[in-house]
Design an enzyme around this catalytic site. Structure first.
Site, PDB file in Angstrom:
ATOM      1  N   VAL A  22     -23.288  67.716 -21.741  1.00  0.00           N
ATOM      2  CA  VAL A  22     -22.944  68.471 -20.964  1.00  0.00           C
ATOM      3  C   VAL A  22     -23.879  68.352 -19.883  1.00  0.00           C
ATOM      4  CG1 VAL A  22     -20.954  69.108 -22.503  1.00  0.00           C
ATOM      5  CG2 VAL A  22     -22.701  70.432 -21.402  1.00  0.00           C
ATOM      6  N   ASP A  23     -25.055  69.382 -19.697  1.00  0.00           N
ATOM      7  CA  ASP A  23     -25.569  69.789 -18.794  1.00  0.00           C
ATOM      8  C   ASP A  23     -26.487  68.963 -17.926  1.00  0.00           C
ATOM      9  OD1 ASP A  23     -25.690  72.182 -20.208  1.00  0.00           O
ATOM     10  OD2 ASP A  23     -27.328  71.531 -21.063  1.00  0.00           O
ATOM     11  N   GLY A  75     -25.504  76.158 -18.977  1.00  0.00           N
ATOM     12  CA  GLY A  75     -26.510  75.243 -18.201  1.00  0.00           C
ATOM     13  C   GLY A  75     -28.222  75.976 -18.531  1.00  0.00           C
ATOM     14  N   GLU A 104     -25.959  80.166 -17.669  1.00  0.00           N
ATOM     15  CA  GLU A 104     -25.864  80.749 -18.286  1.00  0.00           C
ATOM     16  C   GLU A 104     -27.823  81.101 -18.469  1.00  0.00           C
ATOM     17  OE1 GLU A 104     -25.250  79.393 -22.240  1.00  0.00           O
ATOM     18  OE2 GLU A 104     -26.675  77.550 -21.756  1.00  0.00           O
TER      19      GLU A 104
END
Length: 416
Positions: free
Chosen positions: A140-141, A187, A245
């Site tokens: 997802v990053d 992230g 994050e």
């Protein structure tokens, strides 16, 4: 090139996504098309499970279940964050491969997983064992090098943007130039997810949320942040902040890092940016209500708001990996390349795992606004196609009807 005949082993690793199972479905579906592939096995809980011979027979799954993987989130095979470290690990792994006559290995995962795939490929070569090992991208990053984008990214951004639009209506009704809402998103070292939330803005509506976007690529300055929040509250009834994050200061230190916590790959365990910013606002802006929220794992599991483009491309990556292996490729990862035409198109190519493993693709500096808290409009052209379309999840009794694998244990199939 001599035809290689044997069995497939596919596994998943790292954090799940809304579309990681679509890649698994792509591998299974394509593997059924090739006579050189005799059996199709799945490794439970990634490489760690394979070492313990937790291997299932995917040919025993119904076609309905395989199709259902395309709209089911999470890692259907289970996952792990295990790092192959010792000669004993590699020797054991090769022993399992021989026992089940594994000749085609596919690992669906992100940065660290591709390093694992690369090491397995190299070890098999060193030991003279004929194996074709191919990485299937997932994160997802969106921080895997050499690929235009990663399966999983479009869906997480689509979900977060929808949530931010919903939050905006909530905050509009409550705020009176005195509300700061902070959304902490995933992230660690790259701000692709946080940046993607700029797509929540309606076209031409610059004052739409998110009003402030904080990326790991930009050193965090508390004084500047508070000043920008104040300016935002003068013009708006509320201020909505999206923060990665992995937000870090000018010295590269995470502003919110767990106490002495690391995963098995040595990465710091993050979390708490939202609370940190909430406290910062409360201490510096008396009379302002600060609230923080953390979608956490919800953002990567939100299948009912997944992108159809993302799902289709994840499936395509699984198919491409099998085709490449059958054609003799090994030690590579499937990567996505965007077409040159005005209308969006995407195809797969292969990239050597040495160029992918353990690398990080940061969010481009030229897409970051001069104020360092916004995203330039040029990014929209990149992001918009990745969010298009809706995955048609079937519902039963008002709830999504996801599938589960039967997980029939595989029987050893040693080669002679």
């Amino acid at each position: 090139m001599e035809e290689l005949i044997g069995n497939v082993l596919v596994a998943q690793s790292g954090g799940p996504t809304a579309v990681i199972n679509a890649s698994l479905a792509g591998v299974i579906t394509e593997a059924l098309n090739h006579d050189c592939i005799e059996e199709i096995y799945g490794g439970l809980n990634g490489i760690e499970g394979i070492l313990n011979e937790q291997i299932i027979d995917l040919a025993q799954e119904s076609q309905q279940t395989v199709r259902g993987l395309r709209y089911t989130p999470g890692s259907a095979l289970g996952t792990c964050r295990y790092k192959l470290k010792t000669e004993q690990d590699f020797a054991k792994l090769l022993e399992v491969f021989k026992k089940y006559n594994i000749r085609f290995f596919f690992y669906i995962g992100g940065n660290d997983s591709q390093d694992t795939t690369n090491k397995i490929s190299q070890y098999a070569d060193e030991k003279g064992y004929a194996l074709r090992a191919i990485g299937v991208p997932k994160t997802v990053d969106n921080d895997l090098p050499m690929t235009d984008h990663c399966p999983g990214y479009g869906s997480v951004v689509k979900y977060l943007c929808a949530s931010i639009r919903e939050l905006a209506l909530d905050h509009e009704s409550m705020g009176n130039h005195d509300l700061v809402s902070i959304v902490e998103v995933m992230g660690r070292d790259a701000g692709w997810i946080a940046a993607g939330t700029t797509m929540a803005k309606r076209r031409g509506e610059l004052q739409d949320p998110p009003h402030i976007i904080l990326l790991p690529e930009v050193a965090f300055n508390p004084e500047y942040f508070i000043a920008q929040v104040q300016e935002c509250l003068k013009a708006n009834k509320y201020c909505l902040v999206v923060a990665s994050e992995g937000l870090a200061d000018a010295n590269g230190n995470y502003v919110a890092e767990g106490e002495a916590a690391q995963d098995s790959f040595g990465h710091a365990k993050l979390g708490g940016v939202g609370s940190y910013l909430e406290d910062l606002v409360s201490k510096n802006l008396p009379g302002v209500k600060a609230r923080s929220s953390k979608p956490g794992h919800v953002q990567r599991a939100a299948e009912t708001c997944a992108s159809l483009t993302d799902s289709n491309e994840a499936f395509m990556c699984g198919q491409a990996a099998v085709k490449a292996a059958v054609d003799g490729e090994s030690g590579v990862m499937v990567t996505l390349v965007r077409g040159d035409t005005e209308k969006y198109s995407c195809e797969t190519v292969l990239t050597e795992l040495d160029r992918v493993a353990n690398g990080v693709k940061h969010f481009p500096e030229n897409w970051i606004g001069e104020d360092k808290i916004s995203i330039n409009y040029q990014f929209n052209k990149y992001m918009l196609p990745l969010m298009q379309g809706e995955v048609q999840v079937p519902f039963e009794n008002g709830m999504p009807a996801f599938v589960r694998l039967a997980k029939v244990k595989a029987e050893p199939h040693s080669f002679q």
